[in-house]
Design a protein around this motif. Structure first.
Motif, PDB file in Angstrom:
ATOM      1  N   THR A 258       0.791  -1.679   0.019  1.00  0.00           N
ATOM      2  CA  THR A 258       0.158  -0.313   0.054  1.00  0.00           C
ATOM      3  C   THR A 258       1.514   1.509  -0.036  1.00  0.00           C
ATOM      4  OG1 THR A 258       0.270   0.019   2.104  1.00  0.00           O
ATOM      5  CG2 THR A 258      -1.923  -0.792   1.286  1.00  0.00           C
ATOM      6  N   ALA A 259       0.475   2.169  -0.533  1.00  0.00           N
ATOM      7  CA  ALA A 259       1.059   3.876   0.155  1.00  0.00           C
ATOM      8  C   ALA A 259       1.470   3.876   1.912  1.00  0.00           C
ATOM      9  CB  ALA A 259      -0.004   5.080  -0.515  1.00  0.00           C
ATOM     10  N   ARG A 260       0.994   3.427   2.226  1.00  0.00           N
ATOM     11  CA  ARG A 260       1.725   3.605   3.664  1.00  0.00           C
ATOM     12  C   ARG A 260       2.928   2.616   4.215  1.00  0.00           C
ATOM     13  NH1 ARG A 260      -2.604   3.164   8.186  1.00  0.00           N
ATOM     14  NH2 ARG A 260      -0.405   4.072   9.664  1.00  0.00           N
ATOM     15  N   HIS A 261       3.777   3.471   4.236  1.00  0.00           N
ATOM     16  CA  HIS A 261       5.502   1.968   4.526  1.00  0.00           C
ATOM     17  C   HIS A 261       5.740   2.492   5.506  1.00  0.00           C
ATOM     18  CE1 HIS A 261       7.496   5.860   2.332  1.00  0.00           C
ATOM     19  NE2 HIS A 261       5.902   5.438   1.735  1.00  0.00           N
ATOM     20  N   LEU A 262       6.873   2.609   6.366  1.00  0.00           N
ATOM     21  CA  LEU A 262       7.914   3.261   6.757  1.00  0.00           C
ATOM     22  C   LEU A 262       8.980   3.965   6.681  1.00  0.00           C
ATOM     23  CD1 LEU A 262       9.343  -1.000   8.453  1.00  0.00           C
ATOM     24  CD2 LEU A 262       8.057   0.849   9.933  1.00  0.00           C
ATOM     25  N   ASP A 263       9.553   4.785   7.038  1.00  0.00           N
ATOM     26  CA  ASP A 263      10.280   5.986   6.748  1.00  0.00           C
ATOM     27  C   ASP A 263      12.231   5.016   6.414  1.00  0.00           C
ATOM     28  OD1 ASP A 263      11.990   6.548   9.635  1.00  0.00           O
ATOM     29  OD2 ASP A 263       9.892   7.694   9.650  1.00  0.00           O
ATOM     30  N   PRO A 264      12.289   5.663   6.048  1.00  0.00           N
ATOM     31  CA  PRO A 264      13.734   5.019   5.500  1.00  0.00           C
ATOM     32  C   PRO A 264      14.569   4.838   6.809  1.00  0.00           C
ATOM     33  CG  PRO A 264      13.247   7.290   4.038  1.00  0.00           C
ATOM     34  CD  PRO A 264      12.542   7.579   5.388  1.00  0.00           C
ATOM     35  N   THR A 265      14.556   5.595   7.447  1.00  0.00           N
ATOM     36  CA  THR A 265      15.156   4.758   9.098  1.00  0.00           C
ATOM     37  C   THR A 265      14.735   3.952  10.047  1.00  0.00           C
ATOM     38  OG1 THR A 265      14.564   7.380  10.264  1.00  0.00           O
ATOM     39  CG2 THR A 265      16.154   7.572   9.372  1.00  0.00           C
ATOM     40  N   ASN A 266      13.520   4.276   9.766  1.00  0.00           N
ATOM     41  CA  ASN A 266      12.600   2.763  10.408  1.00  0.00           C
ATOM     42  C   ASN A 266      12.795   1.453   9.961  1.00  0.00           C
ATOM     43  OD1 ASN A 266      12.341   5.011  12.803  1.00  0.00           O
ATOM     44  ND2 ASN A 266      10.162   4.895  11.740  1.00  0.00           N
ATOM     45  N   LEU A 267      13.025   1.515   8.354  1.00  0.00           N
ATOM     46  CA  LEU A 267      13.056   0.745   7.575  1.00  0.00           C
ATOM     47  C   LEU A 267      14.345   0.134   8.085  1.00  0.00           C
ATOM     48  CD1 LEU A 267      12.238  -1.574   5.276  1.00  0.00           C
ATOM     49  CD2 LEU A 267      13.107   0.136   3.777  1.00  0.00           C
TER      50      LEU A 267
ATOM     51  N   LEU B  80      15.591   2.141  -0.915  1.00  0.00           N
ATOM     52  CA  LEU B  80      14.786   2.540  -1.727  1.00  0.00           C
ATOM     53  C   LEU B  80      13.448   2.446  -1.734  1.00  0.00           C
ATOM     54  CD1 LEU B  80      13.213   4.029  -4.645  1.00  0.00           C
ATOM     55  CD2 LEU B  80      14.577   1.986  -5.995  1.00  0.00           C
ATOM     56  N   ILE B  81      12.068   2.996  -1.415  1.00  0.00           N
ATOM     57  CA  ILE B  81      10.993   2.201  -1.195  1.00  0.00           C
ATOM     58  C   ILE B  81       9.473   2.675  -2.309  1.00  0.00           C
ATOM     59  CG2 ILE B  81       8.889   2.473   0.336  1.00  0.00           C
ATOM     60  CD1 ILE B  81      10.880   3.693   2.571  1.00  0.00           C
ATOM     61  N   VAL B  82       9.330   1.346  -2.776  1.00  0.00           N
ATOM     62  CA  VAL B  82       8.901   1.174  -3.967  1.00  0.00           C
ATOM     63  C   VAL B  82       6.774   0.951  -2.904  1.00  0.00           C
ATOM     64  CG1 VAL B  82       7.716  -0.510  -5.885  1.00  0.00           C
ATOM     65  CG2 VAL B  82      10.440   0.228  -5.414  1.00  0.00           C
ATOM     66  N   THR B  83       6.146   1.564  -3.643  1.00  0.00           N
ATOM     67  CA  THR B  83       4.636   1.189  -2.829  1.00  0.00           C
ATOM     68  C   THR B  83       3.982   0.809  -4.221  1.00  0.00           C
ATOM     69  OG1 THR B  83       4.048   3.286  -3.052  1.00  0.00           O
ATOM     70  CG2 THR B  83       4.834   3.522  -1.167  1.00  0.00           C
ATOM     71  N   ARG B  84       2.692   0.080  -3.778  1.00  0.00           N
ATOM     72  CA  ARG B  84       1.081  -0.057  -4.472  1.00  0.00           C
ATOM     73  C   ARG B  84       2.138  -1.615  -5.263  1.00  0.00           C
ATOM     74  NH1 ARG B  84      -0.065   5.108  -3.569  1.00  0.00           N
ATOM     75  NH2 ARG B  84      -1.801   5.409  -2.409  1.00  0.00           N
TER      76      ARG B  84
END
Length: 127
Positions: free
Chosen positions: A69-78, A107-111
């Motif tokens: 989904t569009a909800r995701h962890l921010d980079p530091t929490n990931l 790099l964060i990809v959503t959906r």
């Protein structure tokens, strides 16, 4: 440079730094994540025939996370949630000590229909 690519599941919420549940549930989730990463890395090493050059003394890791989904962890929490996975890389013999494993900006990809984390671990030499 030599590199190894593995794909692991997204880290469960219990391994996140800001999760406020029971310590035993967190410990169990950490153990599962660490073991799962170790097994995946060992299989990748065996299929790549690179075990002669391992463990590396120093490496960088490129993280690409695919969220459903569009909800995701921010980079530091990931990166923080991937600590058990980094420990699993040490357990698998990819790196001597995970203190010398340096994550790059993720790099964060959503959906994405296939949620996962891809790790590209690249050996680095001492300068």
């Amino acid at each position: 440079m030599t590199s190894l690519t593995i794909t692991i599941p997204l880290p469960p919420k219990e391994v996140r730094n800001n999760w406020r549940g029971h310590w035993a549930k967190k410990a169990a989730a950490v153990k599962v994540c660490r073991t799962e990463t170790r097994l995946i890395a060992v299989r990748a090493i065996a299929s790549s025939e690179m075990s002669d050059n391992l463990p590396w003394k120093k490496a960088s890791v490129k993280v690409t996370a695919y969220f459903p989904t569009a909800r995701h962890l921010d980079p530091t929490n990931l990166i923080d949630a991937l600590k058990p996975a980094f420990d699993g890389l040490q357990d698998a013999g990819v790196i001597e000590n995970d203190k010398n494993l340096w994550p790059e900006r993720p790099l964060i990809v959503t959906r994405d229909a296939n949620p996962r984390v891809e790790l590209v671990i690249t050996e680095e030499g001492y300068k």
